[in-house]
Design a protein around this motif. Structure first.
Motif: not given
Length: 417
Positions: A412-417
């Motif tokens: 989620r940190l990689l995709f900002g979700i």
């Protein structure tokens, strides 16, 4: 020509400090930029350097409280560096001292009344701040000490020497003296609080009195983060020269949650609510003198490696007393990791004027239910304290859930979700 050594300005909120230690002696020849002293304030420990070369004359004693701008020493620039080295410089005073000692022993008895009169006269002189401090800590009355300073004045060395002597035997006369206190028989030690500890105490009390404190809890499964660290640790160290820790994951998770719940990234200033649009996160670091919170800047723009390096640099600087006032100011949120000391659960206190603080705790294998089965997982309790004047319960709970989701699913940190 003499150059005055003054205590420099260290920030608007710092007005004084304690001269913790001198690194030179009175009369020493010092070089330009040589370390002269360490000053301990309620926020940081700073160092004073010589602005010029020459012979130094100390104006205050170790342990004295000095105001910003106060003159603590003077450097005589006209003095030349001694040509014989330090050894020759040290021998002369020793020989002179021996000669003076021998001469003193030869004084006739008729001079003794004059000495006693001078000593009696010195009793009326006010003690120096250093002597007063030692008197408060030890309970020794300077008036009972035979001073060796000018005109018989009691010096810091006299007080320290007196403190090393065993206490005199107590009188056996009934009702003649009060009962011995816990301090008298050695069961307690009275010690003045350091400026840093006093400031910490004031800030903690202020936080509990000024803010509407509330804490919400959750737990997080650390399996994914621990797996990623184990899988990539060797390559991470080889690439960046620093280990991948848990803290960079939590810093990134906090940024992720602040972006999702911007109300947490705000603070009260009088009757105004300030909304911050930057992500400077404070990371609490324990030192021998107390807890300090250096701030990692622009965490939304930094990589995991940059965050880990910043934290490591700050931790080293904090333990060596090298933090600056700028390192401690401007944070919007704080992370405190009591887990490194074994804490299982706590309710952290706000770092005012921030509106939120995240408490991390010990990782323990616990039985949890996953897909209908009971399995052992490395679990950590999270505690998020917040200012209820600014943040509603729904926002606080949502914020903590966002952190939990980011740690349990780091993608989620990689995709900002």
């Amino acid at each position: 020509m003499a150059t005055e050594v003054k205590v420099p300005s260290l920030g608007e909120s710092i007005t004084s400090g304690i001269l913790a230690s001198w690194h030179v002696n009175d009369g020493d020849y010092v070089a330009k930029d040589q370390l002269l002293y360490e000053l301990e304030t309620d926020k940081i420990t700073s160092e004073g350097l010589a602005e010029t070369a020459g012979t130094v004359s100390l104006k205050v004693a170790e342990g004295d409280e000095v105001e910003i701008g106060a003159i603590v020493a003077e450097i005589d620039e006209s003095a030349k560096k001694p040509a014989g080295g330090d050894e020759k410089k040290e021998d002369a005073p020793a020989e002179k001292k021996d000669a003076e000692s021998a001469k003193a022993e030869e004084k006739p008895a008729k001079e003794e009344p004059a000495q006693e009169a001078a000593s009696t006269k010195s009793k009326g002189l006010p003690p120096s701040p250093a002597v007063q401090r030692i008197a408060e800590e030890t309970g020794i009355d300077p008036a009972t000490i035979e001073g060796t300073g000018k005109d018989g004045r009691v010096t810091k060395g006299d007080m320290l020497k007196a403190a090393e002597k065993p206490a005199p035997a107590k009188s056996s006369a009934p009702v003649a003296a009060p009962a011995a206190s816990a301090e008298d028989d050695g069961r307690v030690t009275r010690k003045k609080m350091s400026p840093l500890r006093k400031k910490i105490a004031q800030r903690l009390v202020a936080a509990t009195q000024e803010a509407a404190l509330l804490t919400t809890f959750n737990e997080v499964d650390m399996s994914r983060v621990m797996g990623l660290r184990k899988k990539h640790q060797e390559s991470f160290v080889a690439q960046h020269g620093i280990k991948l820790g848990f803290m960079s994951f939590f810093v990134k998770a906090v940024v992720h949650a602040l972006q999702a719940v911007p109300q947490i990234n705000s603070q009260i200033d009088g009757d105004t609510l300030i909304q911050n649009h930057y992500y400077d996160v404070g990371v609490a670091v324990g030192t021998d003198k107390g807890l300090v919170v250096p701030v990692v800047r622009d965490c939304d723009k930094k990589s995991f490696a940059q965050i880990e390096q910043d934290i490591a640099d700050y931790a080293k600087a904090a333990r060596n007393g090298k933090l600056t006032i700028d390192d401690l100011q401007g944070g919007v949120f704080t992370i405190s990791n009591g887990g490194i000391y074994g804490s299982m659960l706590s309710t952290p206190i706000l770092n005012m004027p921030q509106s939120g603080i995240l408490g991390l705790h010990n990782i323990q294998q616990r039985a949890v239910v996953v897909d209908g089965e009971v399995v052992a997982r490395p679990m950590m309790y999270l505690a998020m304290s917040y200012d209820h004047r600014v943040v509603d319960g729904k926002e606080a709970v949502t914020f903590l859930v966002k952190i939990k989701e980011a740690i349990e699913d780091p993608d989620r940190l990689l995709f900002g979700i």
